[in-house]
Structure formats: C-alpha cells, structure tokens
Design a protein around this motif. Structure first.
Motif, PDB file in Angstrom:
ATOM      1  N   ASN A 190      35.509  40.244  49.377  1.00  0.00           N
ATOM      2  CA  ASN A 190      35.048  41.286  48.460  1.00  0.00           C
ATOM      3  C   ASN A 190      33.558  41.570  48.624  1.00  0.00           C
ATOM      4  N   ALA A 217      39.441  49.890  44.875  1.00  0.00           N
ATOM      5  CA  ALA A 217      39.954  48.924  45.857  1.00  0.00           C
ATOM      6  C   ALA A 217      40.239  47.573  45.201  1.00  0.00           C
ATOM      7  N   LYS A 222      43.342  47.893  42.961  1.00  0.00           N
ATOM      8  CA  LYS A 222      44.567  47.938  43.760  1.00  0.00           C
ATOM      9  C   LYS A 222      44.890  46.562  44.361  1.00  0.00           C
ATOM     10  N   SER A 223      43.896  45.911  44.924  1.00  0.00           N
ATOM     11  CA  SER A 223      44.105  44.622  45.580  1.00  0.00           C
ATOM     12  C   SER A 223      44.533  43.516  44.626  1.00  0.00           C
ATOM     13  N   TYR A 224      44.054  43.574  43.387  1.00  0.00           N
ATOM     14  CA  TYR A 224      44.316  42.490  42.441  1.00  0.00           C
ATOM     15  C   TYR A 224      45.201  42.924  41.275  1.00  0.00           C
TER      16      TYR A 224
END
Length: 181
Positions: free
Chosen positions: A25, A82, A85-87
C-alpha cells in the motif's frame, strides 16, 4: 495553494484507522502520488505512517491553483477507491479534506523536514529515522535516482553531514525538553 509556495500536507485515516494495511500500500500510494502530482509539485520530503502521512512540497511556478487542488483530490480518491476495493471496505478512508500549512520562513523549512522524518521515532516504531522504510530520509541521503528534490534539501542544510546532524540535534532537543514534536 499558490504557485511557488511551500506547504506541509498531511492527513490521517478516518477514525484514526490505518490507511496503509500492508507494505504494498505504501508503494501504491507513492506511485499514485507520482501519477497525479509530480507534474505540479516539487517534493522535498515525506513520511508515511500506518494511519497518517506528511509531505513537504512546493507548488511549481507554472502550476495553476485549481489544477493542483484537483490533482490532490484525484490522487486521494484514486488511492481510497483502490484500498476500498482491495480490502472490501466502503466509506471514507481519510478523516477529512487534507490539511495544508504554508511554510513561510527558513526556520520552519528546516524544522518541518526533521519533524516529518522523525515521526516513526516519536511513535517509538524505530530508534533512528533511517530505519523506517516509508519516508524520504534514506532517499535524500542516497545516490539512487529519485523524484525528490534531493539537491535542494541537502543544499538547504549545507551538506549530508549537516542534514544528519540537524535531525539528531532536533531529536535530542525534543527528548531533553520531553516534548512531543
């Protein structure tokens, strides 16, 4: 934000939550920063902590104020989307609109560089600023290519040794006074 002016930019996670969940990240944040902002700002230093960040920048002379503000907005939105969405999360990642404080004198220029780099030391995550992988401290002392305004920062302090010594003195003085810098 005005062309030619220097600013300390900072923000933290909503409800003091982490904005960086894992090492990738931090890298993504810097890549997005580069993508959206490098054409409008000179970057002097930064420090990314798990739940907040600090940056010391100068708005480039040719940059338009509205353009810079829009670039910052797009940068933060792209990063937040981002992460969400990723987590598998929703809602605001950052506490509020980013904060900015104009750096308008020589003393503050020196102090803000040390303050930013010593954040992980103050938080007792590392003992020395060079031990934190998510700040500009080691990049400024390196010979490796960088998008930081390395020469300007090192020249400001006089040389690399003076840069290191200023950070050490700032840290020792802060400890002696038992203040949170």
């Amino acid at each position: 934000m005005e062309a030619g002016k220097y600013y300390h930019i900072y923000n933290r996670g909503n409800n003091k939550e982490n904005i960086f969940k894992e090492n990738k990240n931090y890298e993504f944040f810097l890549n997005q920063y580069d993508k959206y902002l490098t054409s409008n700002v000179n970057t002097y230093c930064y420090c990314l902590m798990s739940n907040h960040f600090h940056m010391f920048i100068q708005i480039k002379d040719e940059a338009e104020s509205e353009e810079v503000i829009k670039a910052f907005k797009n940068f933060f939105i792209s990063y937040a989307k981002a992460i969400n969405k990723s987590y598998n999360r929703t809602g605001s990642l950052f506490q509020s609109k980013f904060k900015k404080k104009q750096i308008d004198n020589d003393y503050y220029f020196s102090m803000i560089v040390a303050y930013i780099h010593l954040n992980p030391v103050r938080a007792q995550i590392v003992k020395y600023p060079q031990d934190w992988n998510h700040s500009s401290y080691t990049s400024l002392l390196s010979e490796k290519p960088t998008k930081l305004s390395r020469k300007e920062v090192i020249d400001w302090f006089g040389n690399q040794e003076a840069f290191i010594q200023f950070h050490q003195s700032f840290l020792e003085e802060s400890k002696a006074r038992q203040i949170l810098f």
